[in-house]
Every structure is written in C-alpha cells, then in structure tokens.
Design an enzyme around this catalytic site. Structure first.
Site, PDB file in Angstrom:
ATOM      1  N   SER A  14     -59.489   5.137 -26.817  1.00  0.00           N
ATOM      2  CA  SER A  14     -58.576   4.002 -26.564  1.00  0.00           C
ATOM      3  C   SER A  14     -58.214   3.212 -27.963  1.00  0.00           C
ATOM      4  CB  SER A  14     -59.596   2.933 -25.943  1.00  0.00           C
ATOM      5  OG  SER A  14     -59.961   3.448 -24.557  1.00  0.00           O
ATOM      6  N   ASN A  60     -14.619  -7.163  -1.470  1.00  0.00           N
ATOM      7  CA  ASN A  60     -13.930  -7.959  -2.114  1.00  0.00           C
ATOM      8  C   ASN A  60     -14.468  -9.104  -2.949  1.00  0.00           C
ATOM      9  OD1 ASN A  60     -11.046  -7.232  -1.020  1.00  0.00           O
ATOM     10  ND2 ASN A  60     -12.217  -7.691   0.960  1.00  0.00           N
ATOM     11  N   THR A  67       0.837  -1.260  -0.076  1.00  0.00           N
ATOM     12  CA  THR A  67      -0.034  -0.163  -0.050  1.00  0.00           C
ATOM     13  C   THR A  67       0.817   1.251  -0.193  1.00  0.00           C
ATOM     14  OG1 THR A  67      -0.174  -0.246   2.264  1.00  0.00           O
ATOM     15  CG2 THR A  67      -2.148  -1.022   0.980  1.00  0.00           C
ATOM     16  N   SER A  72     -62.008   6.347 -31.022  1.00  0.00           N
ATOM     17  CA  SER A  72     -61.225   5.077 -30.528  1.00  0.00           C
ATOM     18  C   SER A  72     -61.048   4.015 -31.733  1.00  0.00           C
ATOM     19  CB  SER A  72     -62.216   4.266 -29.423  1.00  0.00           C
ATOM     20  OG  SER A  72     -62.304   4.807 -28.497  1.00  0.00           O
ATOM     21  N   GLY A  78      -6.019  -5.264  12.072  1.00  0.00           N
ATOM     22  CA  GLY A  78      -4.752  -4.491  12.846  1.00  0.00           C
ATOM     23  C   GLY A  78      -5.330  -3.729  13.863  1.00  0.00           C
ATOM     24  N   ALA A 100     -56.943   4.224 -23.291  1.00  0.00           N
ATOM     25  CA  ALA A 100     -56.132   2.827 -22.927  1.00  0.00           C
ATOM     26  C   ALA A 100     -55.701   2.178 -24.240  1.00  0.00           C
ATOM     27  CB  ALA A 100     -57.056   1.691 -22.238  1.00  0.00           C
ATOM     28  N   LYS A 135     -41.536   7.663 -22.369  1.00  0.00           N
ATOM     29  CA  LYS A 135     -39.968   7.838 -22.784  1.00  0.00           C
ATOM     30  C   LYS A 135     -39.883   9.395 -23.416  1.00  0.00           C
ATOM     31  CE  LYS A 135     -38.030   6.626 -26.205  1.00  0.00           C
ATOM     32  NZ  LYS A 135     -37.731   7.478 -27.393  1.00  0.00           N
ATOM     33  N   HIS A 180     -53.892   3.754 -18.677  1.00  0.00           N
ATOM     34  CA  HIS A 180     -53.491   2.496 -18.544  1.00  0.00           C
ATOM     35  C   HIS A 180     -53.196   2.043 -20.058  1.00  0.00           C
ATOM     36  CE1 HIS A 180     -57.864   3.002 -17.266  1.00  0.00           C
ATOM     37  NE2 HIS A 180     -57.937   3.107 -18.738  1.00  0.00           N
TER      38      HIS A 180
END
Length: 454
Positions: A391, A230, A84, A409, A144, A366, A337, A349
């Site tokens: 929808s 580790n 080290t 729709s 240690g 929907a 998005k 929905h």
C-alpha cells in the site's frame, strides 16, 4: 438487406437556431454519436448505399464527422434555403449518376431504424415508384396528413390546408421517402414554388407522381423513428428513447440491469450475456464487457475492454486503453488508463494505474500510483506475474518489477526490481521513547503563555 444500388441523400443543412448553439444542429450527440451519424448508420444498415450530404453551416465539420464512421462521402452545399425539394436537388450531380433507389432522410432524426428504411426500399423492389414513411401519433394535430385512395397514396396535405374530414386522418407524414432512381430528377424538377413562402416542398412530389400514374404508397413506422430534434429538450427526449431501446435490447439478450433507468450506454457499447450491471453506471464510447463480468455502482467506463468474470467498482473509472483480463478486479476509487491488467490481478482500492502492464495474479495495494508523466512524456510501468505491491507505493516510470517481487508499503520505486526480490524505498523509522510527553508539555506551556498575554 437488398442488393439494389442506392443513393441516400441526408439533408443536414438546417441552421438549428432553436438549439442556441455554435455547433451545427446535426453534430449534437445522442449516446455519444452526432445525430447525423445515427442517420447514416441507419441507411448503411439497409444494404449497399452511397451517401450524399446536403450541408450548410459547419459543412466541413459535418462531413468529417460522417466520414469517421462511413468513409468518403459526397457533400453538396445548399447555398439558399428554398425548401426541402430544393435541398434534395443540391445533390443533383449525385442523383444523375443513376441508382436503383433513392433514400431521402433528415440529419436530425437520430432514432430512425434501419429496418424502417429497409421496409421502404423493399417496397421499391416490389414495384413501388415512391414510398413515403408515415406514422400515427397520439394526436395528429400539426402534422401533414397522408391521403390514401384505393391503397395508393395520392397527396400529402398540410394541417392548415386540410379539410375538417382530412384532419380526422391519423396517418401522418414522417418526412422520409424512398423513390425509384429513374424517376427522381423528373419528379423533383416538376416541383414548383407557387405557395406563400415561395419554397419548393418535397411533399409535392407525391401528388405529382400520382398524377403521372406512378405507383405511390406509404408505410407505417413507430412514432419514435421520425422524431426530429429542434431544441435541447427534444435532444434529451431522444437520448431517453435511445437509452431505453438499448437497455431493453441488452436485457433481452441476457444482461442484468438492476435499475435500468440509471445505466447509460454509448452508441457502440457491447455487453455480453450474463453481465450484471448495478445502478448508476455510465458507459462512454468503445467499451466491450465480456460474459460474467460484474460492474458495481457509480463506475465510469470509456474505451475499455473488460474480460470474462472481471469485477469493476464501485466508484471505478476505466479510461481509454484499459484492458482487463479474465477474473481481474478494479475496485473502489481506482482509475486505470492505457493499461493491461492480467488474469486474476487485483487493484482493489484508491489506486491510479496508467501506461502499465500488470501481470497475472498480481496484487496492487491501496494508494499505489504509477508515476507515468514527467510533465513532457509518458513512461511505462511493467509489473510481472504474482507480484505484490504494498500500500501507498509510488512506482516512478519507466520501471519494471519482476515476477513474484514484493514491494514494501510506502516505497518510492525508481529502479527495476528483479524477480523474487524485496524492494524497500523509504526512510528507516526512528522511535524516540518518551519524546511525545515532552512535546505535549512544551506545546501546552506555549499555548498557556499566549493566553496570559492577551
């Protein structure tokens, strides 16, 4: 914070063989951020500090990861693994520039907190020459021991070299140190390698500094601050500790977590007071949720901005670029998005909204899909205020739907729709009375004939 100049040496050259991975150990992640970046964020939290990375395998990748959060840093390759102290001296060039403080930290200790490192630096400001960060584990076996006399730290004794009396000491070496810059090179150069492995151990500088009459001391930090990673099991343990810290921090700041242990945050998640989060929610990087929002169960958010009193889920997915205004709603089995959703707009929905702008108070029915990709390029859908999308509609971008427009729709919309217009994009229904009875009789006869022929 302190105004003293500081160089933070981050030791990140370990091979990490126990991780059993092609990825350098320090680039494995806790809360979505590489281990080494957690450490760098902690040292930056102590005040002004330059960063020197000591790197080995994957050097450029490690440096690149750190520079994404900290800007340009110095990087020094440790070409041989000789202990080290040898690793620290790989950054000799940076140390020689002259700093008030030198922090020595490890790139695989992601849970170290800025306040612990700041406490060490404050001891330097108060006159200490060398400060060792220690901890008191439930069992000190294997660690240690920090040997103190008269309020001074005089040595670090490894378990295998400790006397029976020294093994009773519960104060253990955490490995991290702070030292006065003016003494750094002299102390490090005085470390020898007269040991079984022929390595240069950083811990030896404690006895060297004490022998020179310098002011050497130790501070105690919580055990979890000095946990090193580790293997994958320890990585998971660190994730658990980090998440529990974040959950507690948020609840104490006014966020309701109904089942805290089932909600997972990223390193940069921001949740304002009076947000309610139901069980089983995951936050990826770069999410900000404003006050009063409600996040229902089984929602996944990443790179999203959620406005005041907005409602998400259950089973909703917000992807990067999702920007939801006040009192908007993205309901069950919806994906958003790169889209702006206006105040009070509702996507209740079974809907995909991508690369779009949705105006205030609009209603998305929907099964609506913004068809934003032609296999080569992405295109934008713009929906005005107070629009109604029926929808099972497909909006083929690029397309713009005006304020107060109404989409029937089942429509496939390929052209712009003016404000206040009604658009229908579907075949006209035909009804043939009695035809169903004829079809049933026909198909029944065919089925019966097949049965007789067998």
């Amino acid at each position: 914070m302190t105004d003293r100049t500081c160089l933070s040496i981050v030791l990140a050259a370990g091979e990490g063989t126990r991780m059993k991975s092609n990825l350098p150990k320090v680039l494995h992640r806790v809360a979505g951020l590489p281990l080494v970046c957690h450490v760098v964020n902690a040292v930056r939290g102590t005040g002004k500090s330059d960063v020197a990375l000591v790197v080995g395998r994957g050097a450029e990748d490690v440096r690149s990861a750190v520079e994404k959060i900290a800007g340009p840093v110095s990087a020094f390759e440790q070409k041989e693994r000789l202990g080290t102290a040898h690793a620290v001296l790989a950054a000799r060039e940076a140390i020689a520039r002259g700093y008030d403080d030198l922090l020595i930290v490890f790139g695989d200790t992601p849970l170290i907190e800025a306040q612990s490192l700041l406490a060490a630096r404050e001891r330097l400001a108060q006159g200490a020459d060398l400060v060792v960060i220690g901890f008191r584990p439930a069992s000190p076996h294997g660690y240690g021991r920090l040997i103190e006399e008269g309020g001074q730290l005089v040595a670090i004794i490894e378990e295998k070299e400790a006397t029976d009396e020294q093994k009773k000491i519960g104060f253990c070496n955490g490995g991290l140190m702070a030292l006065r810059g003016q003494h750094a090179l002299a102390l490090l150069d005085a470390v020898g390698n007269d040991n079984a492995k022929g390595e240069y151990y950083l811990t030896d500088i404690v006895a060297i500094a004490h022998g020179k009459g310098l002011n050497v001391t130790a501070i105690e930090v919580p055990v979890d601050n000095v946990i090193g990673i580790n293997n994958r099991a320890e990585l998971a343990e660190a994730e658990t500790i980090w998440q529990n810290r974040k959950r507690r921090e948020l609840m104490l700041s006014g966020v309701t977590l109904i089942a805290p242990e089932t909600v997972f945050f990223s390193y940069d998640t921001v949740i304002e007071p009076d947000v309610v989060i139901e069980p089983n929610v995951f936050f990826g990087p770069s999410v900000h949720v404003a006050s009063g929002a409600l996040i229902h169960s089984f929602s996944h958010l990443e790179g999203a901005q959620v406005g005041e009193k907005a409602e998400i889920g259950p089973f909703a997915r917000l992807r990067p670029g999702a920007d939801l205004a006040e009192k908007s709603k993205v309901g069950n089995f919806c994906e958003v998005k790169n889209a702006k959703v206006g105040k009070g707009a509702k996507i209740n929905h079974l809907t995909y909204i991508g690369d779009a702008v949705i105006g205030a108070s609009s209603n998305i029915g929907a099964g609506t899909i913004t068809c934003n990709y032609d296999g080569y390029n992405k295109f934008k859908t713009i929906i005005g205020d107070n629009a109604f999308i029926g929808s099972n509609s497909s909006l083929v971008a690029p397309v713009e739907i005006g304020d107060n427009a109404y989409i029937a729709s089942g429509s496939v919309i390929t052209a712009d729709v003016p404000a206040d217009a009604l658009a229908l994009g579907r075949a006209r229904q035909e009804t043939k009375e009695g035809r169903a009875k004829i079809l049933r009789e026909k198909y029944a006869a065919i089925k019966a004939a097949k049965s007789v022929s067998k």
